[in-house]
Design a protein around this motif. Structure first.
Motif, mmCIF file in Angstrom:
data_model
loop_
_atom_site.group_PDB
_atom_site.id
_atom_site.type_symbol
_atom_site.label_atom_id
_atom_site.label_comp_id
_atom_site.label_asym_id
_atom_site.label_seq_id
_atom_site.Cartn_x
_atom_site.Cartn_y
_atom_site.Cartn_z
ATOM 1 N N ASN A 1 4.888 2.449 -5.897
ATOM 2 C CA ASN A 1 3.706 2.278 -5.791
ATOM 3 C C ASN A 1 3.034 0.812 -5.412
ATOM 4 O OD1 ASN A 1 3.245 4.820 -6.849
ATOM 5 N ND2 ASN A 1 2.887 4.281 -8.901
ATOM 6 N N TYR A 2 3.687 -0.102 -5.885
ATOM 7 C CA TYR A 2 3.444 -1.559 -5.456
ATOM 8 C C TYR A 2 3.481 -1.610 -4.095
ATOM 9 C CZ TYR A 2 2.712 -6.471 -6.074
ATOM 10 O OH TYR A 2 2.103 -7.863 -6.111
ATOM 11 N N ILE A 3 4.749 -0.974 -3.663
ATOM 12 C CA ILE A 3 4.888 -1.152 -2.116
ATOM 13 C C ILE A 3 3.979 -0.495 -1.281
ATOM 14 C CG2 ILE A 3 6.900 -0.700 -0.256
ATOM 15 C CD1 ILE A 3 8.879 -1.432 -2.171
ATOM 16 N N GLU A 4 3.505 0.729 -1.887
ATOM 17 C CA GLU A 4 2.641 1.691 -1.193
ATOM 18 C C GLU A 4 1.164 0.760 -0.904
ATOM 19 O OE1 GLU A 4 1.196 5.289 -2.892
ATOM 20 O OE2 GLU A 4 1.188 6.109 -1.043
ATOM 21 N N THR A 5 0.961 -0.092 -1.760
ATOM 22 C CA THR A 5 -0.534 -0.581 -1.766
ATOM 23 C C THR A 5 -0.119 -1.845 -0.581
ATOM 24 O OG1 THR A 5 -1.051 -0.405 -4.070
ATOM 25 C CG2 THR A 5 -1.837 -2.225 -2.761
ATOM 26 N N LEU A 6 1.002 -2.393 -0.469
ATOM 27 C CA LEU A 6 1.179 -3.429 0.527
ATOM 28 C C LEU A 6 1.351 -2.755 1.839
ATOM 29 C CD1 LEU A 6 4.274 -5.468 -0.906
ATOM 30 C CD2 LEU A 6 1.966 -5.713 -1.341
ATOM 31 N N TRP A 7 1.805 -1.574 2.060
ATOM 32 C CA TRP A 7 1.647 -0.742 3.302
ATOM 33 C C TRP A 7 0.177 -0.670 3.683
ATOM 34 C CZ3 TRP A 7 6.343 3.251 3.648
ATOM 35 C CH2 TRP A 7 7.510 2.612 3.633
ATOM 36 N N ASN A 8 -0.544 0.056 2.584
ATOM 37 C CA ASN A 8 -1.780 0.212 2.682
ATOM 38 C C ASN A 8 -2.431 -0.972 3.391
ATOM 39 O OD1 ASN A 8 -4.930 0.260 1.623
ATOM 40 N ND2 ASN A 8 -4.339 2.374 2.197
ATOM 41 N N LEU A 9 -2.306 -2.080 2.718
ATOM 42 C CA LEU A 9 -3.048 -3.390 2.991
ATOM 43 C C LEU A 9 -2.841 -3.983 4.620
ATOM 44 C CD1 LEU A 9 -2.812 -5.489 -0.146
ATOM 45 C CD2 LEU A 9 -4.486 -4.073 0.826
ATOM 46 N N LEU A 10 -1.452 -3.568 4.700
ATOM 47 C CA LEU A 10 -0.708 -4.004 6.160
ATOM 48 C C LEU A 10 -1.369 -3.148 7.098
ATOM 49 C CD1 LEU A 10 2.540 -4.757 5.255
ATOM 50 C CD2 LEU A 10 1.443 -6.401 6.380
ATOM 51 N N SER A 11 -1.582 -1.944 6.891
ATOM 52 C CA SER A 11 -2.221 -0.921 7.901
ATOM 53 C C SER A 11 -3.781 -1.221 7.978
ATOM 54 C CB SER A 11 -2.198 0.471 7.420
ATOM 55 O OG SER A 11 -2.877 1.004 6.392
ATOM 56 N N ARG A 12 -4.480 -1.748 7.166
ATOM 57 C CA ARG A 12 -5.733 -2.416 7.178
ATOM 58 C C ARG A 12 -5.709 -3.436 8.161
ATOM 59 N NH1 ARG A 12 -9.240 -1.594 1.853
ATOM 60 N NH2 ARG A 12 -8.340 0.401 0.983
ATOM 61 N N GLU B 1 -5.051 -2.284 11.623
ATOM 62 C CA GLU B 1 -6.379 -1.774 12.290
ATOM 63 C C GLU B 1 -7.471 -2.735 12.969
ATOM 64 O OE1 GLU B 1 -7.430 1.101 9.172
ATOM 65 O OE2 GLU B 1 -5.742 2.235 9.790
ATOM 66 N N LYS B 2 -7.357 -3.785 11.888
ATOM 67 C CA LYS B 2 -8.246 -5.014 12.197
ATOM 68 C C LYS B 2 -7.742 -5.670 13.545
ATOM 69 C CE LYS B 2 -10.633 -5.505 7.619
ATOM 70 N NZ LYS B 2 -11.417 -6.313 6.930
ATOM 71 N N GLY B 3 -6.570 -5.418 13.890
ATOM 72 C CA GLY B 3 -6.021 -5.927 14.988
ATOM 73 C C GLY B 3 -5.442 -7.501 14.665
ATOM 74 N N LEU B 4 -5.376 -7.538 13.161
ATOM 75 C CA LEU B 4 -4.641 -8.873 12.691
ATOM 76 C C LEU B 4 -3.170 -8.880 12.440
ATOM 77 C CD1 LEU B 4 -7.630 -9.504 10.040
ATOM 78 C CD2 LEU B 4 -7.364 -10.658 12.181
ATOM 79 N N LEU B 5 -2.502 -7.663 12.795
ATOM 80 C CA LEU B 5 -1.061 -7.743 12.673
ATOM 81 C C LEU B 5 -0.610 -7.609 14.113
ATOM 82 C CD1 LEU B 5 1.369 -7.467 10.623
ATOM 83 C CD2 LEU B 5 1.190 -5.044 10.776
ATOM 84 N N TYR B 6 0.083 -8.483 14.337
ATOM 85 C CA TYR B 6 0.861 -8.370 15.865
ATOM 86 C C TYR B 6 2.182 -8.904 16.199
ATOM 87 C CZ TYR B 6 0.049 -13.643 16.393
ATOM 88 O OH TYR B 6 0.225 -14.653 16.189
#
Length: 1114
Positions: free
Chosen positions: A155-166, A169-174
């Motif tokens: 569950n903890y990891i799932e939240t992290l994934w969710n945050l990372l995907s956000r 989407e904002k173009g902040l992960l590259y």
RNA sequence: AGUCUCGUAGCUCAGGUGGUUAGAGCGCUACACUGAUAAUGUAGAGGUCCGCAGUUCAAGUCUGCGCGGGACUACCA
């Protein structure tokens, strides 16, 4: 049955255990939270400790700080939920496991599967949870351990994934490059941890070069020559083909030097830092005549034609030094400024190869400069780096990477190719790439100087070969995109201490680089990014459901076995997920894990499994009102919390933060196992108790200063503060029980009817409430603790109780006694509340002994300040009483007159009527305290005068010194004149000033014929002459004192009445006759008789006279 | 190397806006007190306020430069 429990002695650790048991049995912590249901919440975030190491004394420190403010705000009526947490991922866990299993990283996937390895990590990481939980409970840290967040949970990891995907989407992960230490020999990047292994930095001798970079258009510098070169020094000539910029220091002074080119002998100009000119030119060269120079002369004439700041060089462009390839990803061959440039080495101009240096990379990026990476991952030049003479392409850039055989082969080639520039190649030794590049520069007229240079250089701890700094692919979070916003929002965070926020943290934000998320490890949160093999399509998974759909698609496409089931979101399982892209190509997970700091920085969201569950809870608990961790977390947790909340929610994630300092040993050394100076928190608490430990830590120094932990200090806290408070309670309990006093909050004596002493301590108490609230509200606990300590020890115990003792033991219960009990009770009760956040055990013990109406002090409401009870005038009066008493006692001491001997009179010479009024109010207290009959005020006779520097300084300015001397030399007549007229003209040097009363302090230092003491403006005189009456009373008192001791030795109760028989003795006779009633009252004696001739049981000593005496219980 | 921070009595620490006897506690010494006694009071000894320079009539306090301790960051041409 006593109303207030009495104790023979107090075993601190033992009673704490009892309090603890009571908390547990009655769920007091839970109640302290549920009691505030529906109230405003005070949000606290627990920074998760790693449970794979033992807790140390510093954890007691940081947790005392956390606990304190949570408890304090509970008292203030807030609901304070505290969810515990565990940090479970990361390298230390892996290392620990490898040690336990006796394996190395290379064995993973061979001797042990990744699945087994990670399973071992999962088990190992919670190894010490019991120990941690014990400490948590024993030290009285209230945090909800029943439902902690654990970072390895799906569950903890799932939240992290969710945050990372956000973020994605904002173009902040590259995916991008960073310059990392890299070992070509081992084919792997090295972490800073690995680079810090002992022995990695070795001394090496490198060939260095000062290369000449030809400026394209130097007209701005107004040179006297056609060509102008920038001189840059390098210890790694092999990076010169990859040069794309030159860096100068903006504030460094550079100069333009006219000289002769050392190899082409033409007249040229060169640019270098002014401070370093001496390194390349000797003073005598400046004397040389340019016209006289002959090609081949060793000494080159030079002349400094101009000077300018580095800033002015910025933007100049130059010709590429070694054009093997062109820059395609940005601007190139320009002069830029860099903050790291110094004038310690080289020329003050730094050659920039962005691919091979972290500074270079950063500064290039900031200036839009592109890069050249003409070396491959094996540490060899690309094929294009060849000219047929000096360089041949695809060769190792470091000599150390070649074997002897390979060198010999290369030497043969070198002999052949270099024959066009070197006449006799037969004696040629192997030339490294560096040496050949230098040779090439020299031949092409681009070399100013070459030399050997000794320095240290990092080596790979596994292969012993030198490392390269090399650009490696990593996933980044584009924190630089929100840098301004982070800086802005940081200003709204209340940092304690402030400088950590503005200084360390603020500067860190100002110089922010993108956050490198990638970690090439096994045990951690997997990066939820899948990519096609060609990188054309990327997908960031934001939930388990989404991944499940992908798995189904993968199965459908035949990429994955039908039987596949994803139970755990760790490696290696997630790596087995392969699914089709939009074009039907296979998508594989990027193999990296993410930085564990992301785990902890995401705890505000992940602890609630947001947004999949608990949306309202999260929203009600964000941002935090308060967090606290060690200052070493500034760039760790404090940063990641801030970065994530700003990027995801454009908000701060904590409003108040305490960055506490380190706990050092008592000598200021860092605690370490190696030095054997580690303090065991359990042993400390077992010996002195948690409260004394906590109190010591908080009261000794501000939490953000480093604490030099001295166990003696803990003992002192226990003795001084807790011991005094315990005694004070004990004193109250004994007499309250004797008199059957019972505190009734609904029927207390109105303040106005209490004595000045009571009103004074009550006023002090209210001031204390105010002070403590102010400091605690400001997250400044140390002054709060010190104020409580001062109140308890100095004001309550050592003044109020000491002066009130007679009120408690004398006579029957009456109004005054009632008021005395009430006052003392109220003080103790409020103190128990005020101190409870810091010392949760003792305070609860005290509160319950006082029969507080709540089940625990921690369930009470913090008292509000009763402003009306604060009487500053009275506090001032009492201050006089204390000072005057102290002065009288000091005179007694000097004159060797004991306090038991009554004296007749205190004289106080006065200048100021107001002071008299103050003292009159408290004169009875003074007289009782110092055992003197009367206090008189007299007019000052022998006055002295002193300038008030602060006031007078403004008036006299430069004449202050002379003026001060004149004032101090004033005669009695002048002083009197000043006093009566209120002003006096005074000529100071050549100017006349009007001196007013406010400009000076007039005081009386002497009283003829009396013994005096001075303190500040106060002067006190004591009449030390003894009348016969006084002498007799002194004897009576001495007699009483000795008999009191005897009573006690005879184990009589303080309430027991006695009969006294005294042997006849001249010394005592008249005194006893005269003061018989007084003596009997004091000693609770029913009778006092002379018994001549009888043999009496005891002998006492009264002023060196042996007296026979017997006492009997009546 | 950079950034931040600290440097006051033997030890741990206080010392708003610059103002003239630099304080407290502990420890030490001596004395006193003794119905709180594993406490308490008084006195004494103990200070180049890290150093140097500057601003100012006046610097522990403000400025600059150093020295020393610590933390963090970086490892550099």
């Amino acid at each position: 049955m006593s109303k207030y429990k009495e104790y023979k002695k107090l075993d601190f650790p033992a009673f704490e255990e009892e309090v603890l048991k009571n908390w547990q049995d009655n769920q007091v912590f839970e109640k302290s939270v549920s009691l505030r249901e529906g109230q405003r919440s005070f949000v606290f975030y627990e920074g998760p400790p790693s449970a794979n190491g033992m807790p140390g004394i510093h954890h007691v420190m940081s947790r005392a700080v956390k606990d304190m403010f949570c408890r304090y705000n509970t008292l203030k009526g807030f609901q304070v939920k505290r969810k515990a947490g565990w940090d479970t991922h990361g390298l230390p866990v892996e290392i620990q496991v490898e040690k336990t299993l006796g394996i190395t990283k290379e064995d993973i996937g061979k001797k042990i599967s990744v699945a087994e390895y990670n399973e071992a990590c999962r088990k190992d990481v919670m190894k010490f949870t019991d120990v941690w939980n014990n400490l948590t409970q024993r030290m009285g840290y209230w945090v909800n351990l029943n439902d902690p967040y654990v970072t390895y949970d799906n569950n903890y990891i799932e939240t992290l994934w969710n945050l990372l995907s956000r973020l994605f989407e904002k173009g902040l992960l590259y995916k991008g490059y960073t310059i990392q230490p890299y070992s070509p020999a081992a084919g792997t990047g090295l972490s800073s941890h690995e680079l810090n292994q002992p022995g990695t930095y070795k001394d090496v001798k490198d060939s260095t070069a000062v290369a000449m970079f030809l400026l394209n258009d130097a007209s701005a510098l107004k040179p006297e020559t056609e060509r102008v070169y920038m001189l840059a020094w390098t210890t790694t000539p092999w990076t010169l083909p990859s040069n794309t910029a030159l860096a100068v220091g903006a504030n460094i002074t550079y100069c333009l030097i006219k000289t002769i080119h050392p190899h082409t002998h033409e007249l040229v100009s060169v640019v270098m830092a002014k401070d370093l000119v001496g390194k390349y030119f000797k003073p005598e060269q400046a004397e040389l005549d340019f016209a006289a120079y002959q090609a081949g002369d060793k000494l080159l004439p030079y002349h400094i034609s101009d000077e300018f700041k580095g800033e002015e060089l910025k933007g100049l462009s130059y010709q590429q030094l070694l054009p093997f390839a062109q820059v395609e990803n940005g601007d190139a061959f320009r002069v830029i400024t860099g903050d790291f440039v110094t004038t310690e080495d080289g020329t003050g101009i730094v050659h920039i190869a962005p691919s091979f240096g972290a500074d270079d990379f950063r500064v290039a990026k900031q200036n839009g400069i592109g890069s050249l990476t003409l070396v491959d991952k094996r540490g060899r030049f690309l094929d294009c780096v060849q000219d047929g003479v000096f360089l041949y392409g695809e060769e190792y850039v470091k000599e150390a990477y070649l074997t002897e055989d390979e060198k010999q082969k290369d030497l043969a080639i070198q002999k052949e190719k270099l024959s066009s520039v070197i006449k006799d190649t037969s004696k040629l030794n192997y030339l490294s790439v560096d040496e050949r590049i230098i040779l090439k520069l020299q031949t092409e007229g681009k070399l100013f100087k070459k030399e050997k240079y000794d320095h240290t250089y990092p080596h790979c701890w596994r292969t012993d070969k030198p490392i390269l700094y090399y650009p490696l692919e990593s996933w980044f979070i584009k924190t630089t995109a929100v840098k301004e916003r982070m800086v802005e929002l940081n200003k709204s965070i209340n940092w304690k201490p402030e400088h950590t926020g503005t200084g360390r943290f603020g500067n860190w934000l100002e110089n922010l680089v993108d956050w490198n998320l990638s970690r090439s490890r096994y045990w951690g949160t997997p990066l939820p990014v899948w990519r096609t093999a060609d990188g054309s399509e990327t997908r960031c998974i934001g939930s388990v459901n989404e991944l499940q759909e992908c798995i189904e698609a993968g199965k459908k496409a035949g990429f994955m076995p039908e039987s596949f089931e994803l139970k755990d979101l760790h490696k290696p399982f997630v790596d087995e997920v392969i699914f089709p892209s939009s074009k039907g190509e296979k998508m594989f997970r990027e193999p990296d894990l993410i930085d564990v700091w992301f785990d902890s920085g995401a705890m505000p969201y992940a602890q609630w499994h947001y947004p999949f569950e608990n949306k309202e809870i999260f929203e009600g608990n964000f941002p935090a009102d308060f967090i606290a961790e060690g200052v070493d977390q500034t760039r760790g947790w404090f940063f990641t919390l801030h970065a994530l909340s700003v990027m995801l929610f454009d908000q701060i994630s904590y409003k108040n933060v305490i960055a506490n300092g380190l706990v050092l040993d008592k000598n200021g050394q860092k605690m370490s196992k190696r030095l054997g100076n580690v303090v065991d928190p359990f042993a400390t608490i077992a010996k002195y108790g948690a409260d004394a430990t906590r109190w010591y830590m908080i009261s000794n120094s501000d939490p953000w200063d480093n604490l030099k932990f001295d166990i003696e200090g803990v003992a002192e806290s226990q003795r001084k503060f807790f011991g005094t408070l315990y005694n004070t309670y004990g004193f109250f309990a004994i007499y309250a029980n004797i008199d059957g006093f019972e505190f009734n909050p609904d029927k207390t004596t109105p303040l106005a009817q209490r004595t000045e002493l009571d009103r004074w301590i009550y006023s002090k108490l209210q001031s204390l409430v105010k002070t403590v609230r102010q400091h605690m509200d400001d997250y400044d606990p140390t002054p709060a603790a010190r104020a409580i300590e001062e109140f308890v020890c100095d004001h309550l115990s050592n003044w109020h109780v000491r002066l009130s003792r007679r009120r408690f033991w004398k006579g029957e219960m009456n109004e005054d006694k009632q008021a005395a009990y009430e006052t003392l009770y109220e003080c103790l009760l409020v103190v128990s509340q005020l101190m409870s956040p810091i010392a949760p055990f003792f305070s609860d013990w005290l509160y319950k002994n006082l029969n507080g109406k709540m089940e625990s002090v921690h369930l009470t409401d913090l008292p509000e300040v009763i402003e009306a009870a604060i009487d500053t005038e009275l506090e001032e009066q009492m201050d006089y009483a204390q000072r005057i008493s102290s002065m009288v006692l000091s005179i007694r001491k000097k004159e060797n007159i004991k306090v038991r001997q009554p004296l007749q009179k205190i004289l106080i010479p006065l200048i100021d009527q107001r002071i008299k009024d103050e003292i009159v109010h408290v004169q009875n207290l003074i007289l009782a305290e110092v055992n003197v009959k009367q206090l008189e005020f007299i007019d000052a006779i022998d006055k002295s005068i002193k300038p008030n520097f602060k006031v007078l300084g403004k008036k006299l300015g430069g004449k202050m010194k002379a003026g001060a001397a004149l004032i101090q030399a004033m005669t009695q007549d002048q002083i009197v004149e000043l006093e009566s007229k209120g002003q006096l003209e005074l000529q100071i040097e050549d100017e006349v000033f009007v001196i007013e009363l406010g400009d000076v302090e007039i005081l009386s230092k002497e009283i003829p014929g009396y013994k005096v003491a001075n303190e500040g403006r106060l002067t006190v005189a004591l009449d030390i002459s003894l009348s016969e009456e006084l002498r007799q009373e002194g004897i009576a008192r001495e007699f009483i004192s000795k008999l009191q001791a005897l009573r006690k030795d005879s184990n009589l109760e303080v309430t027991d009445k006695i009969h006294i028989l005294v042997g006849e003795h001249e010394y005592l006779k008249s005194s006893i006759n005269q003061f018989k009633t007084y003596i009997c009252t004091e000693l609770l004696a029913a009778s006092l008789e002379f018994a001549s001739g009888k043999t009496l049981e005891n002998t006492i000593d009264v002023d060196d006279n042996s007296i026979q005496v017997t006492i009997q219980k009546a």
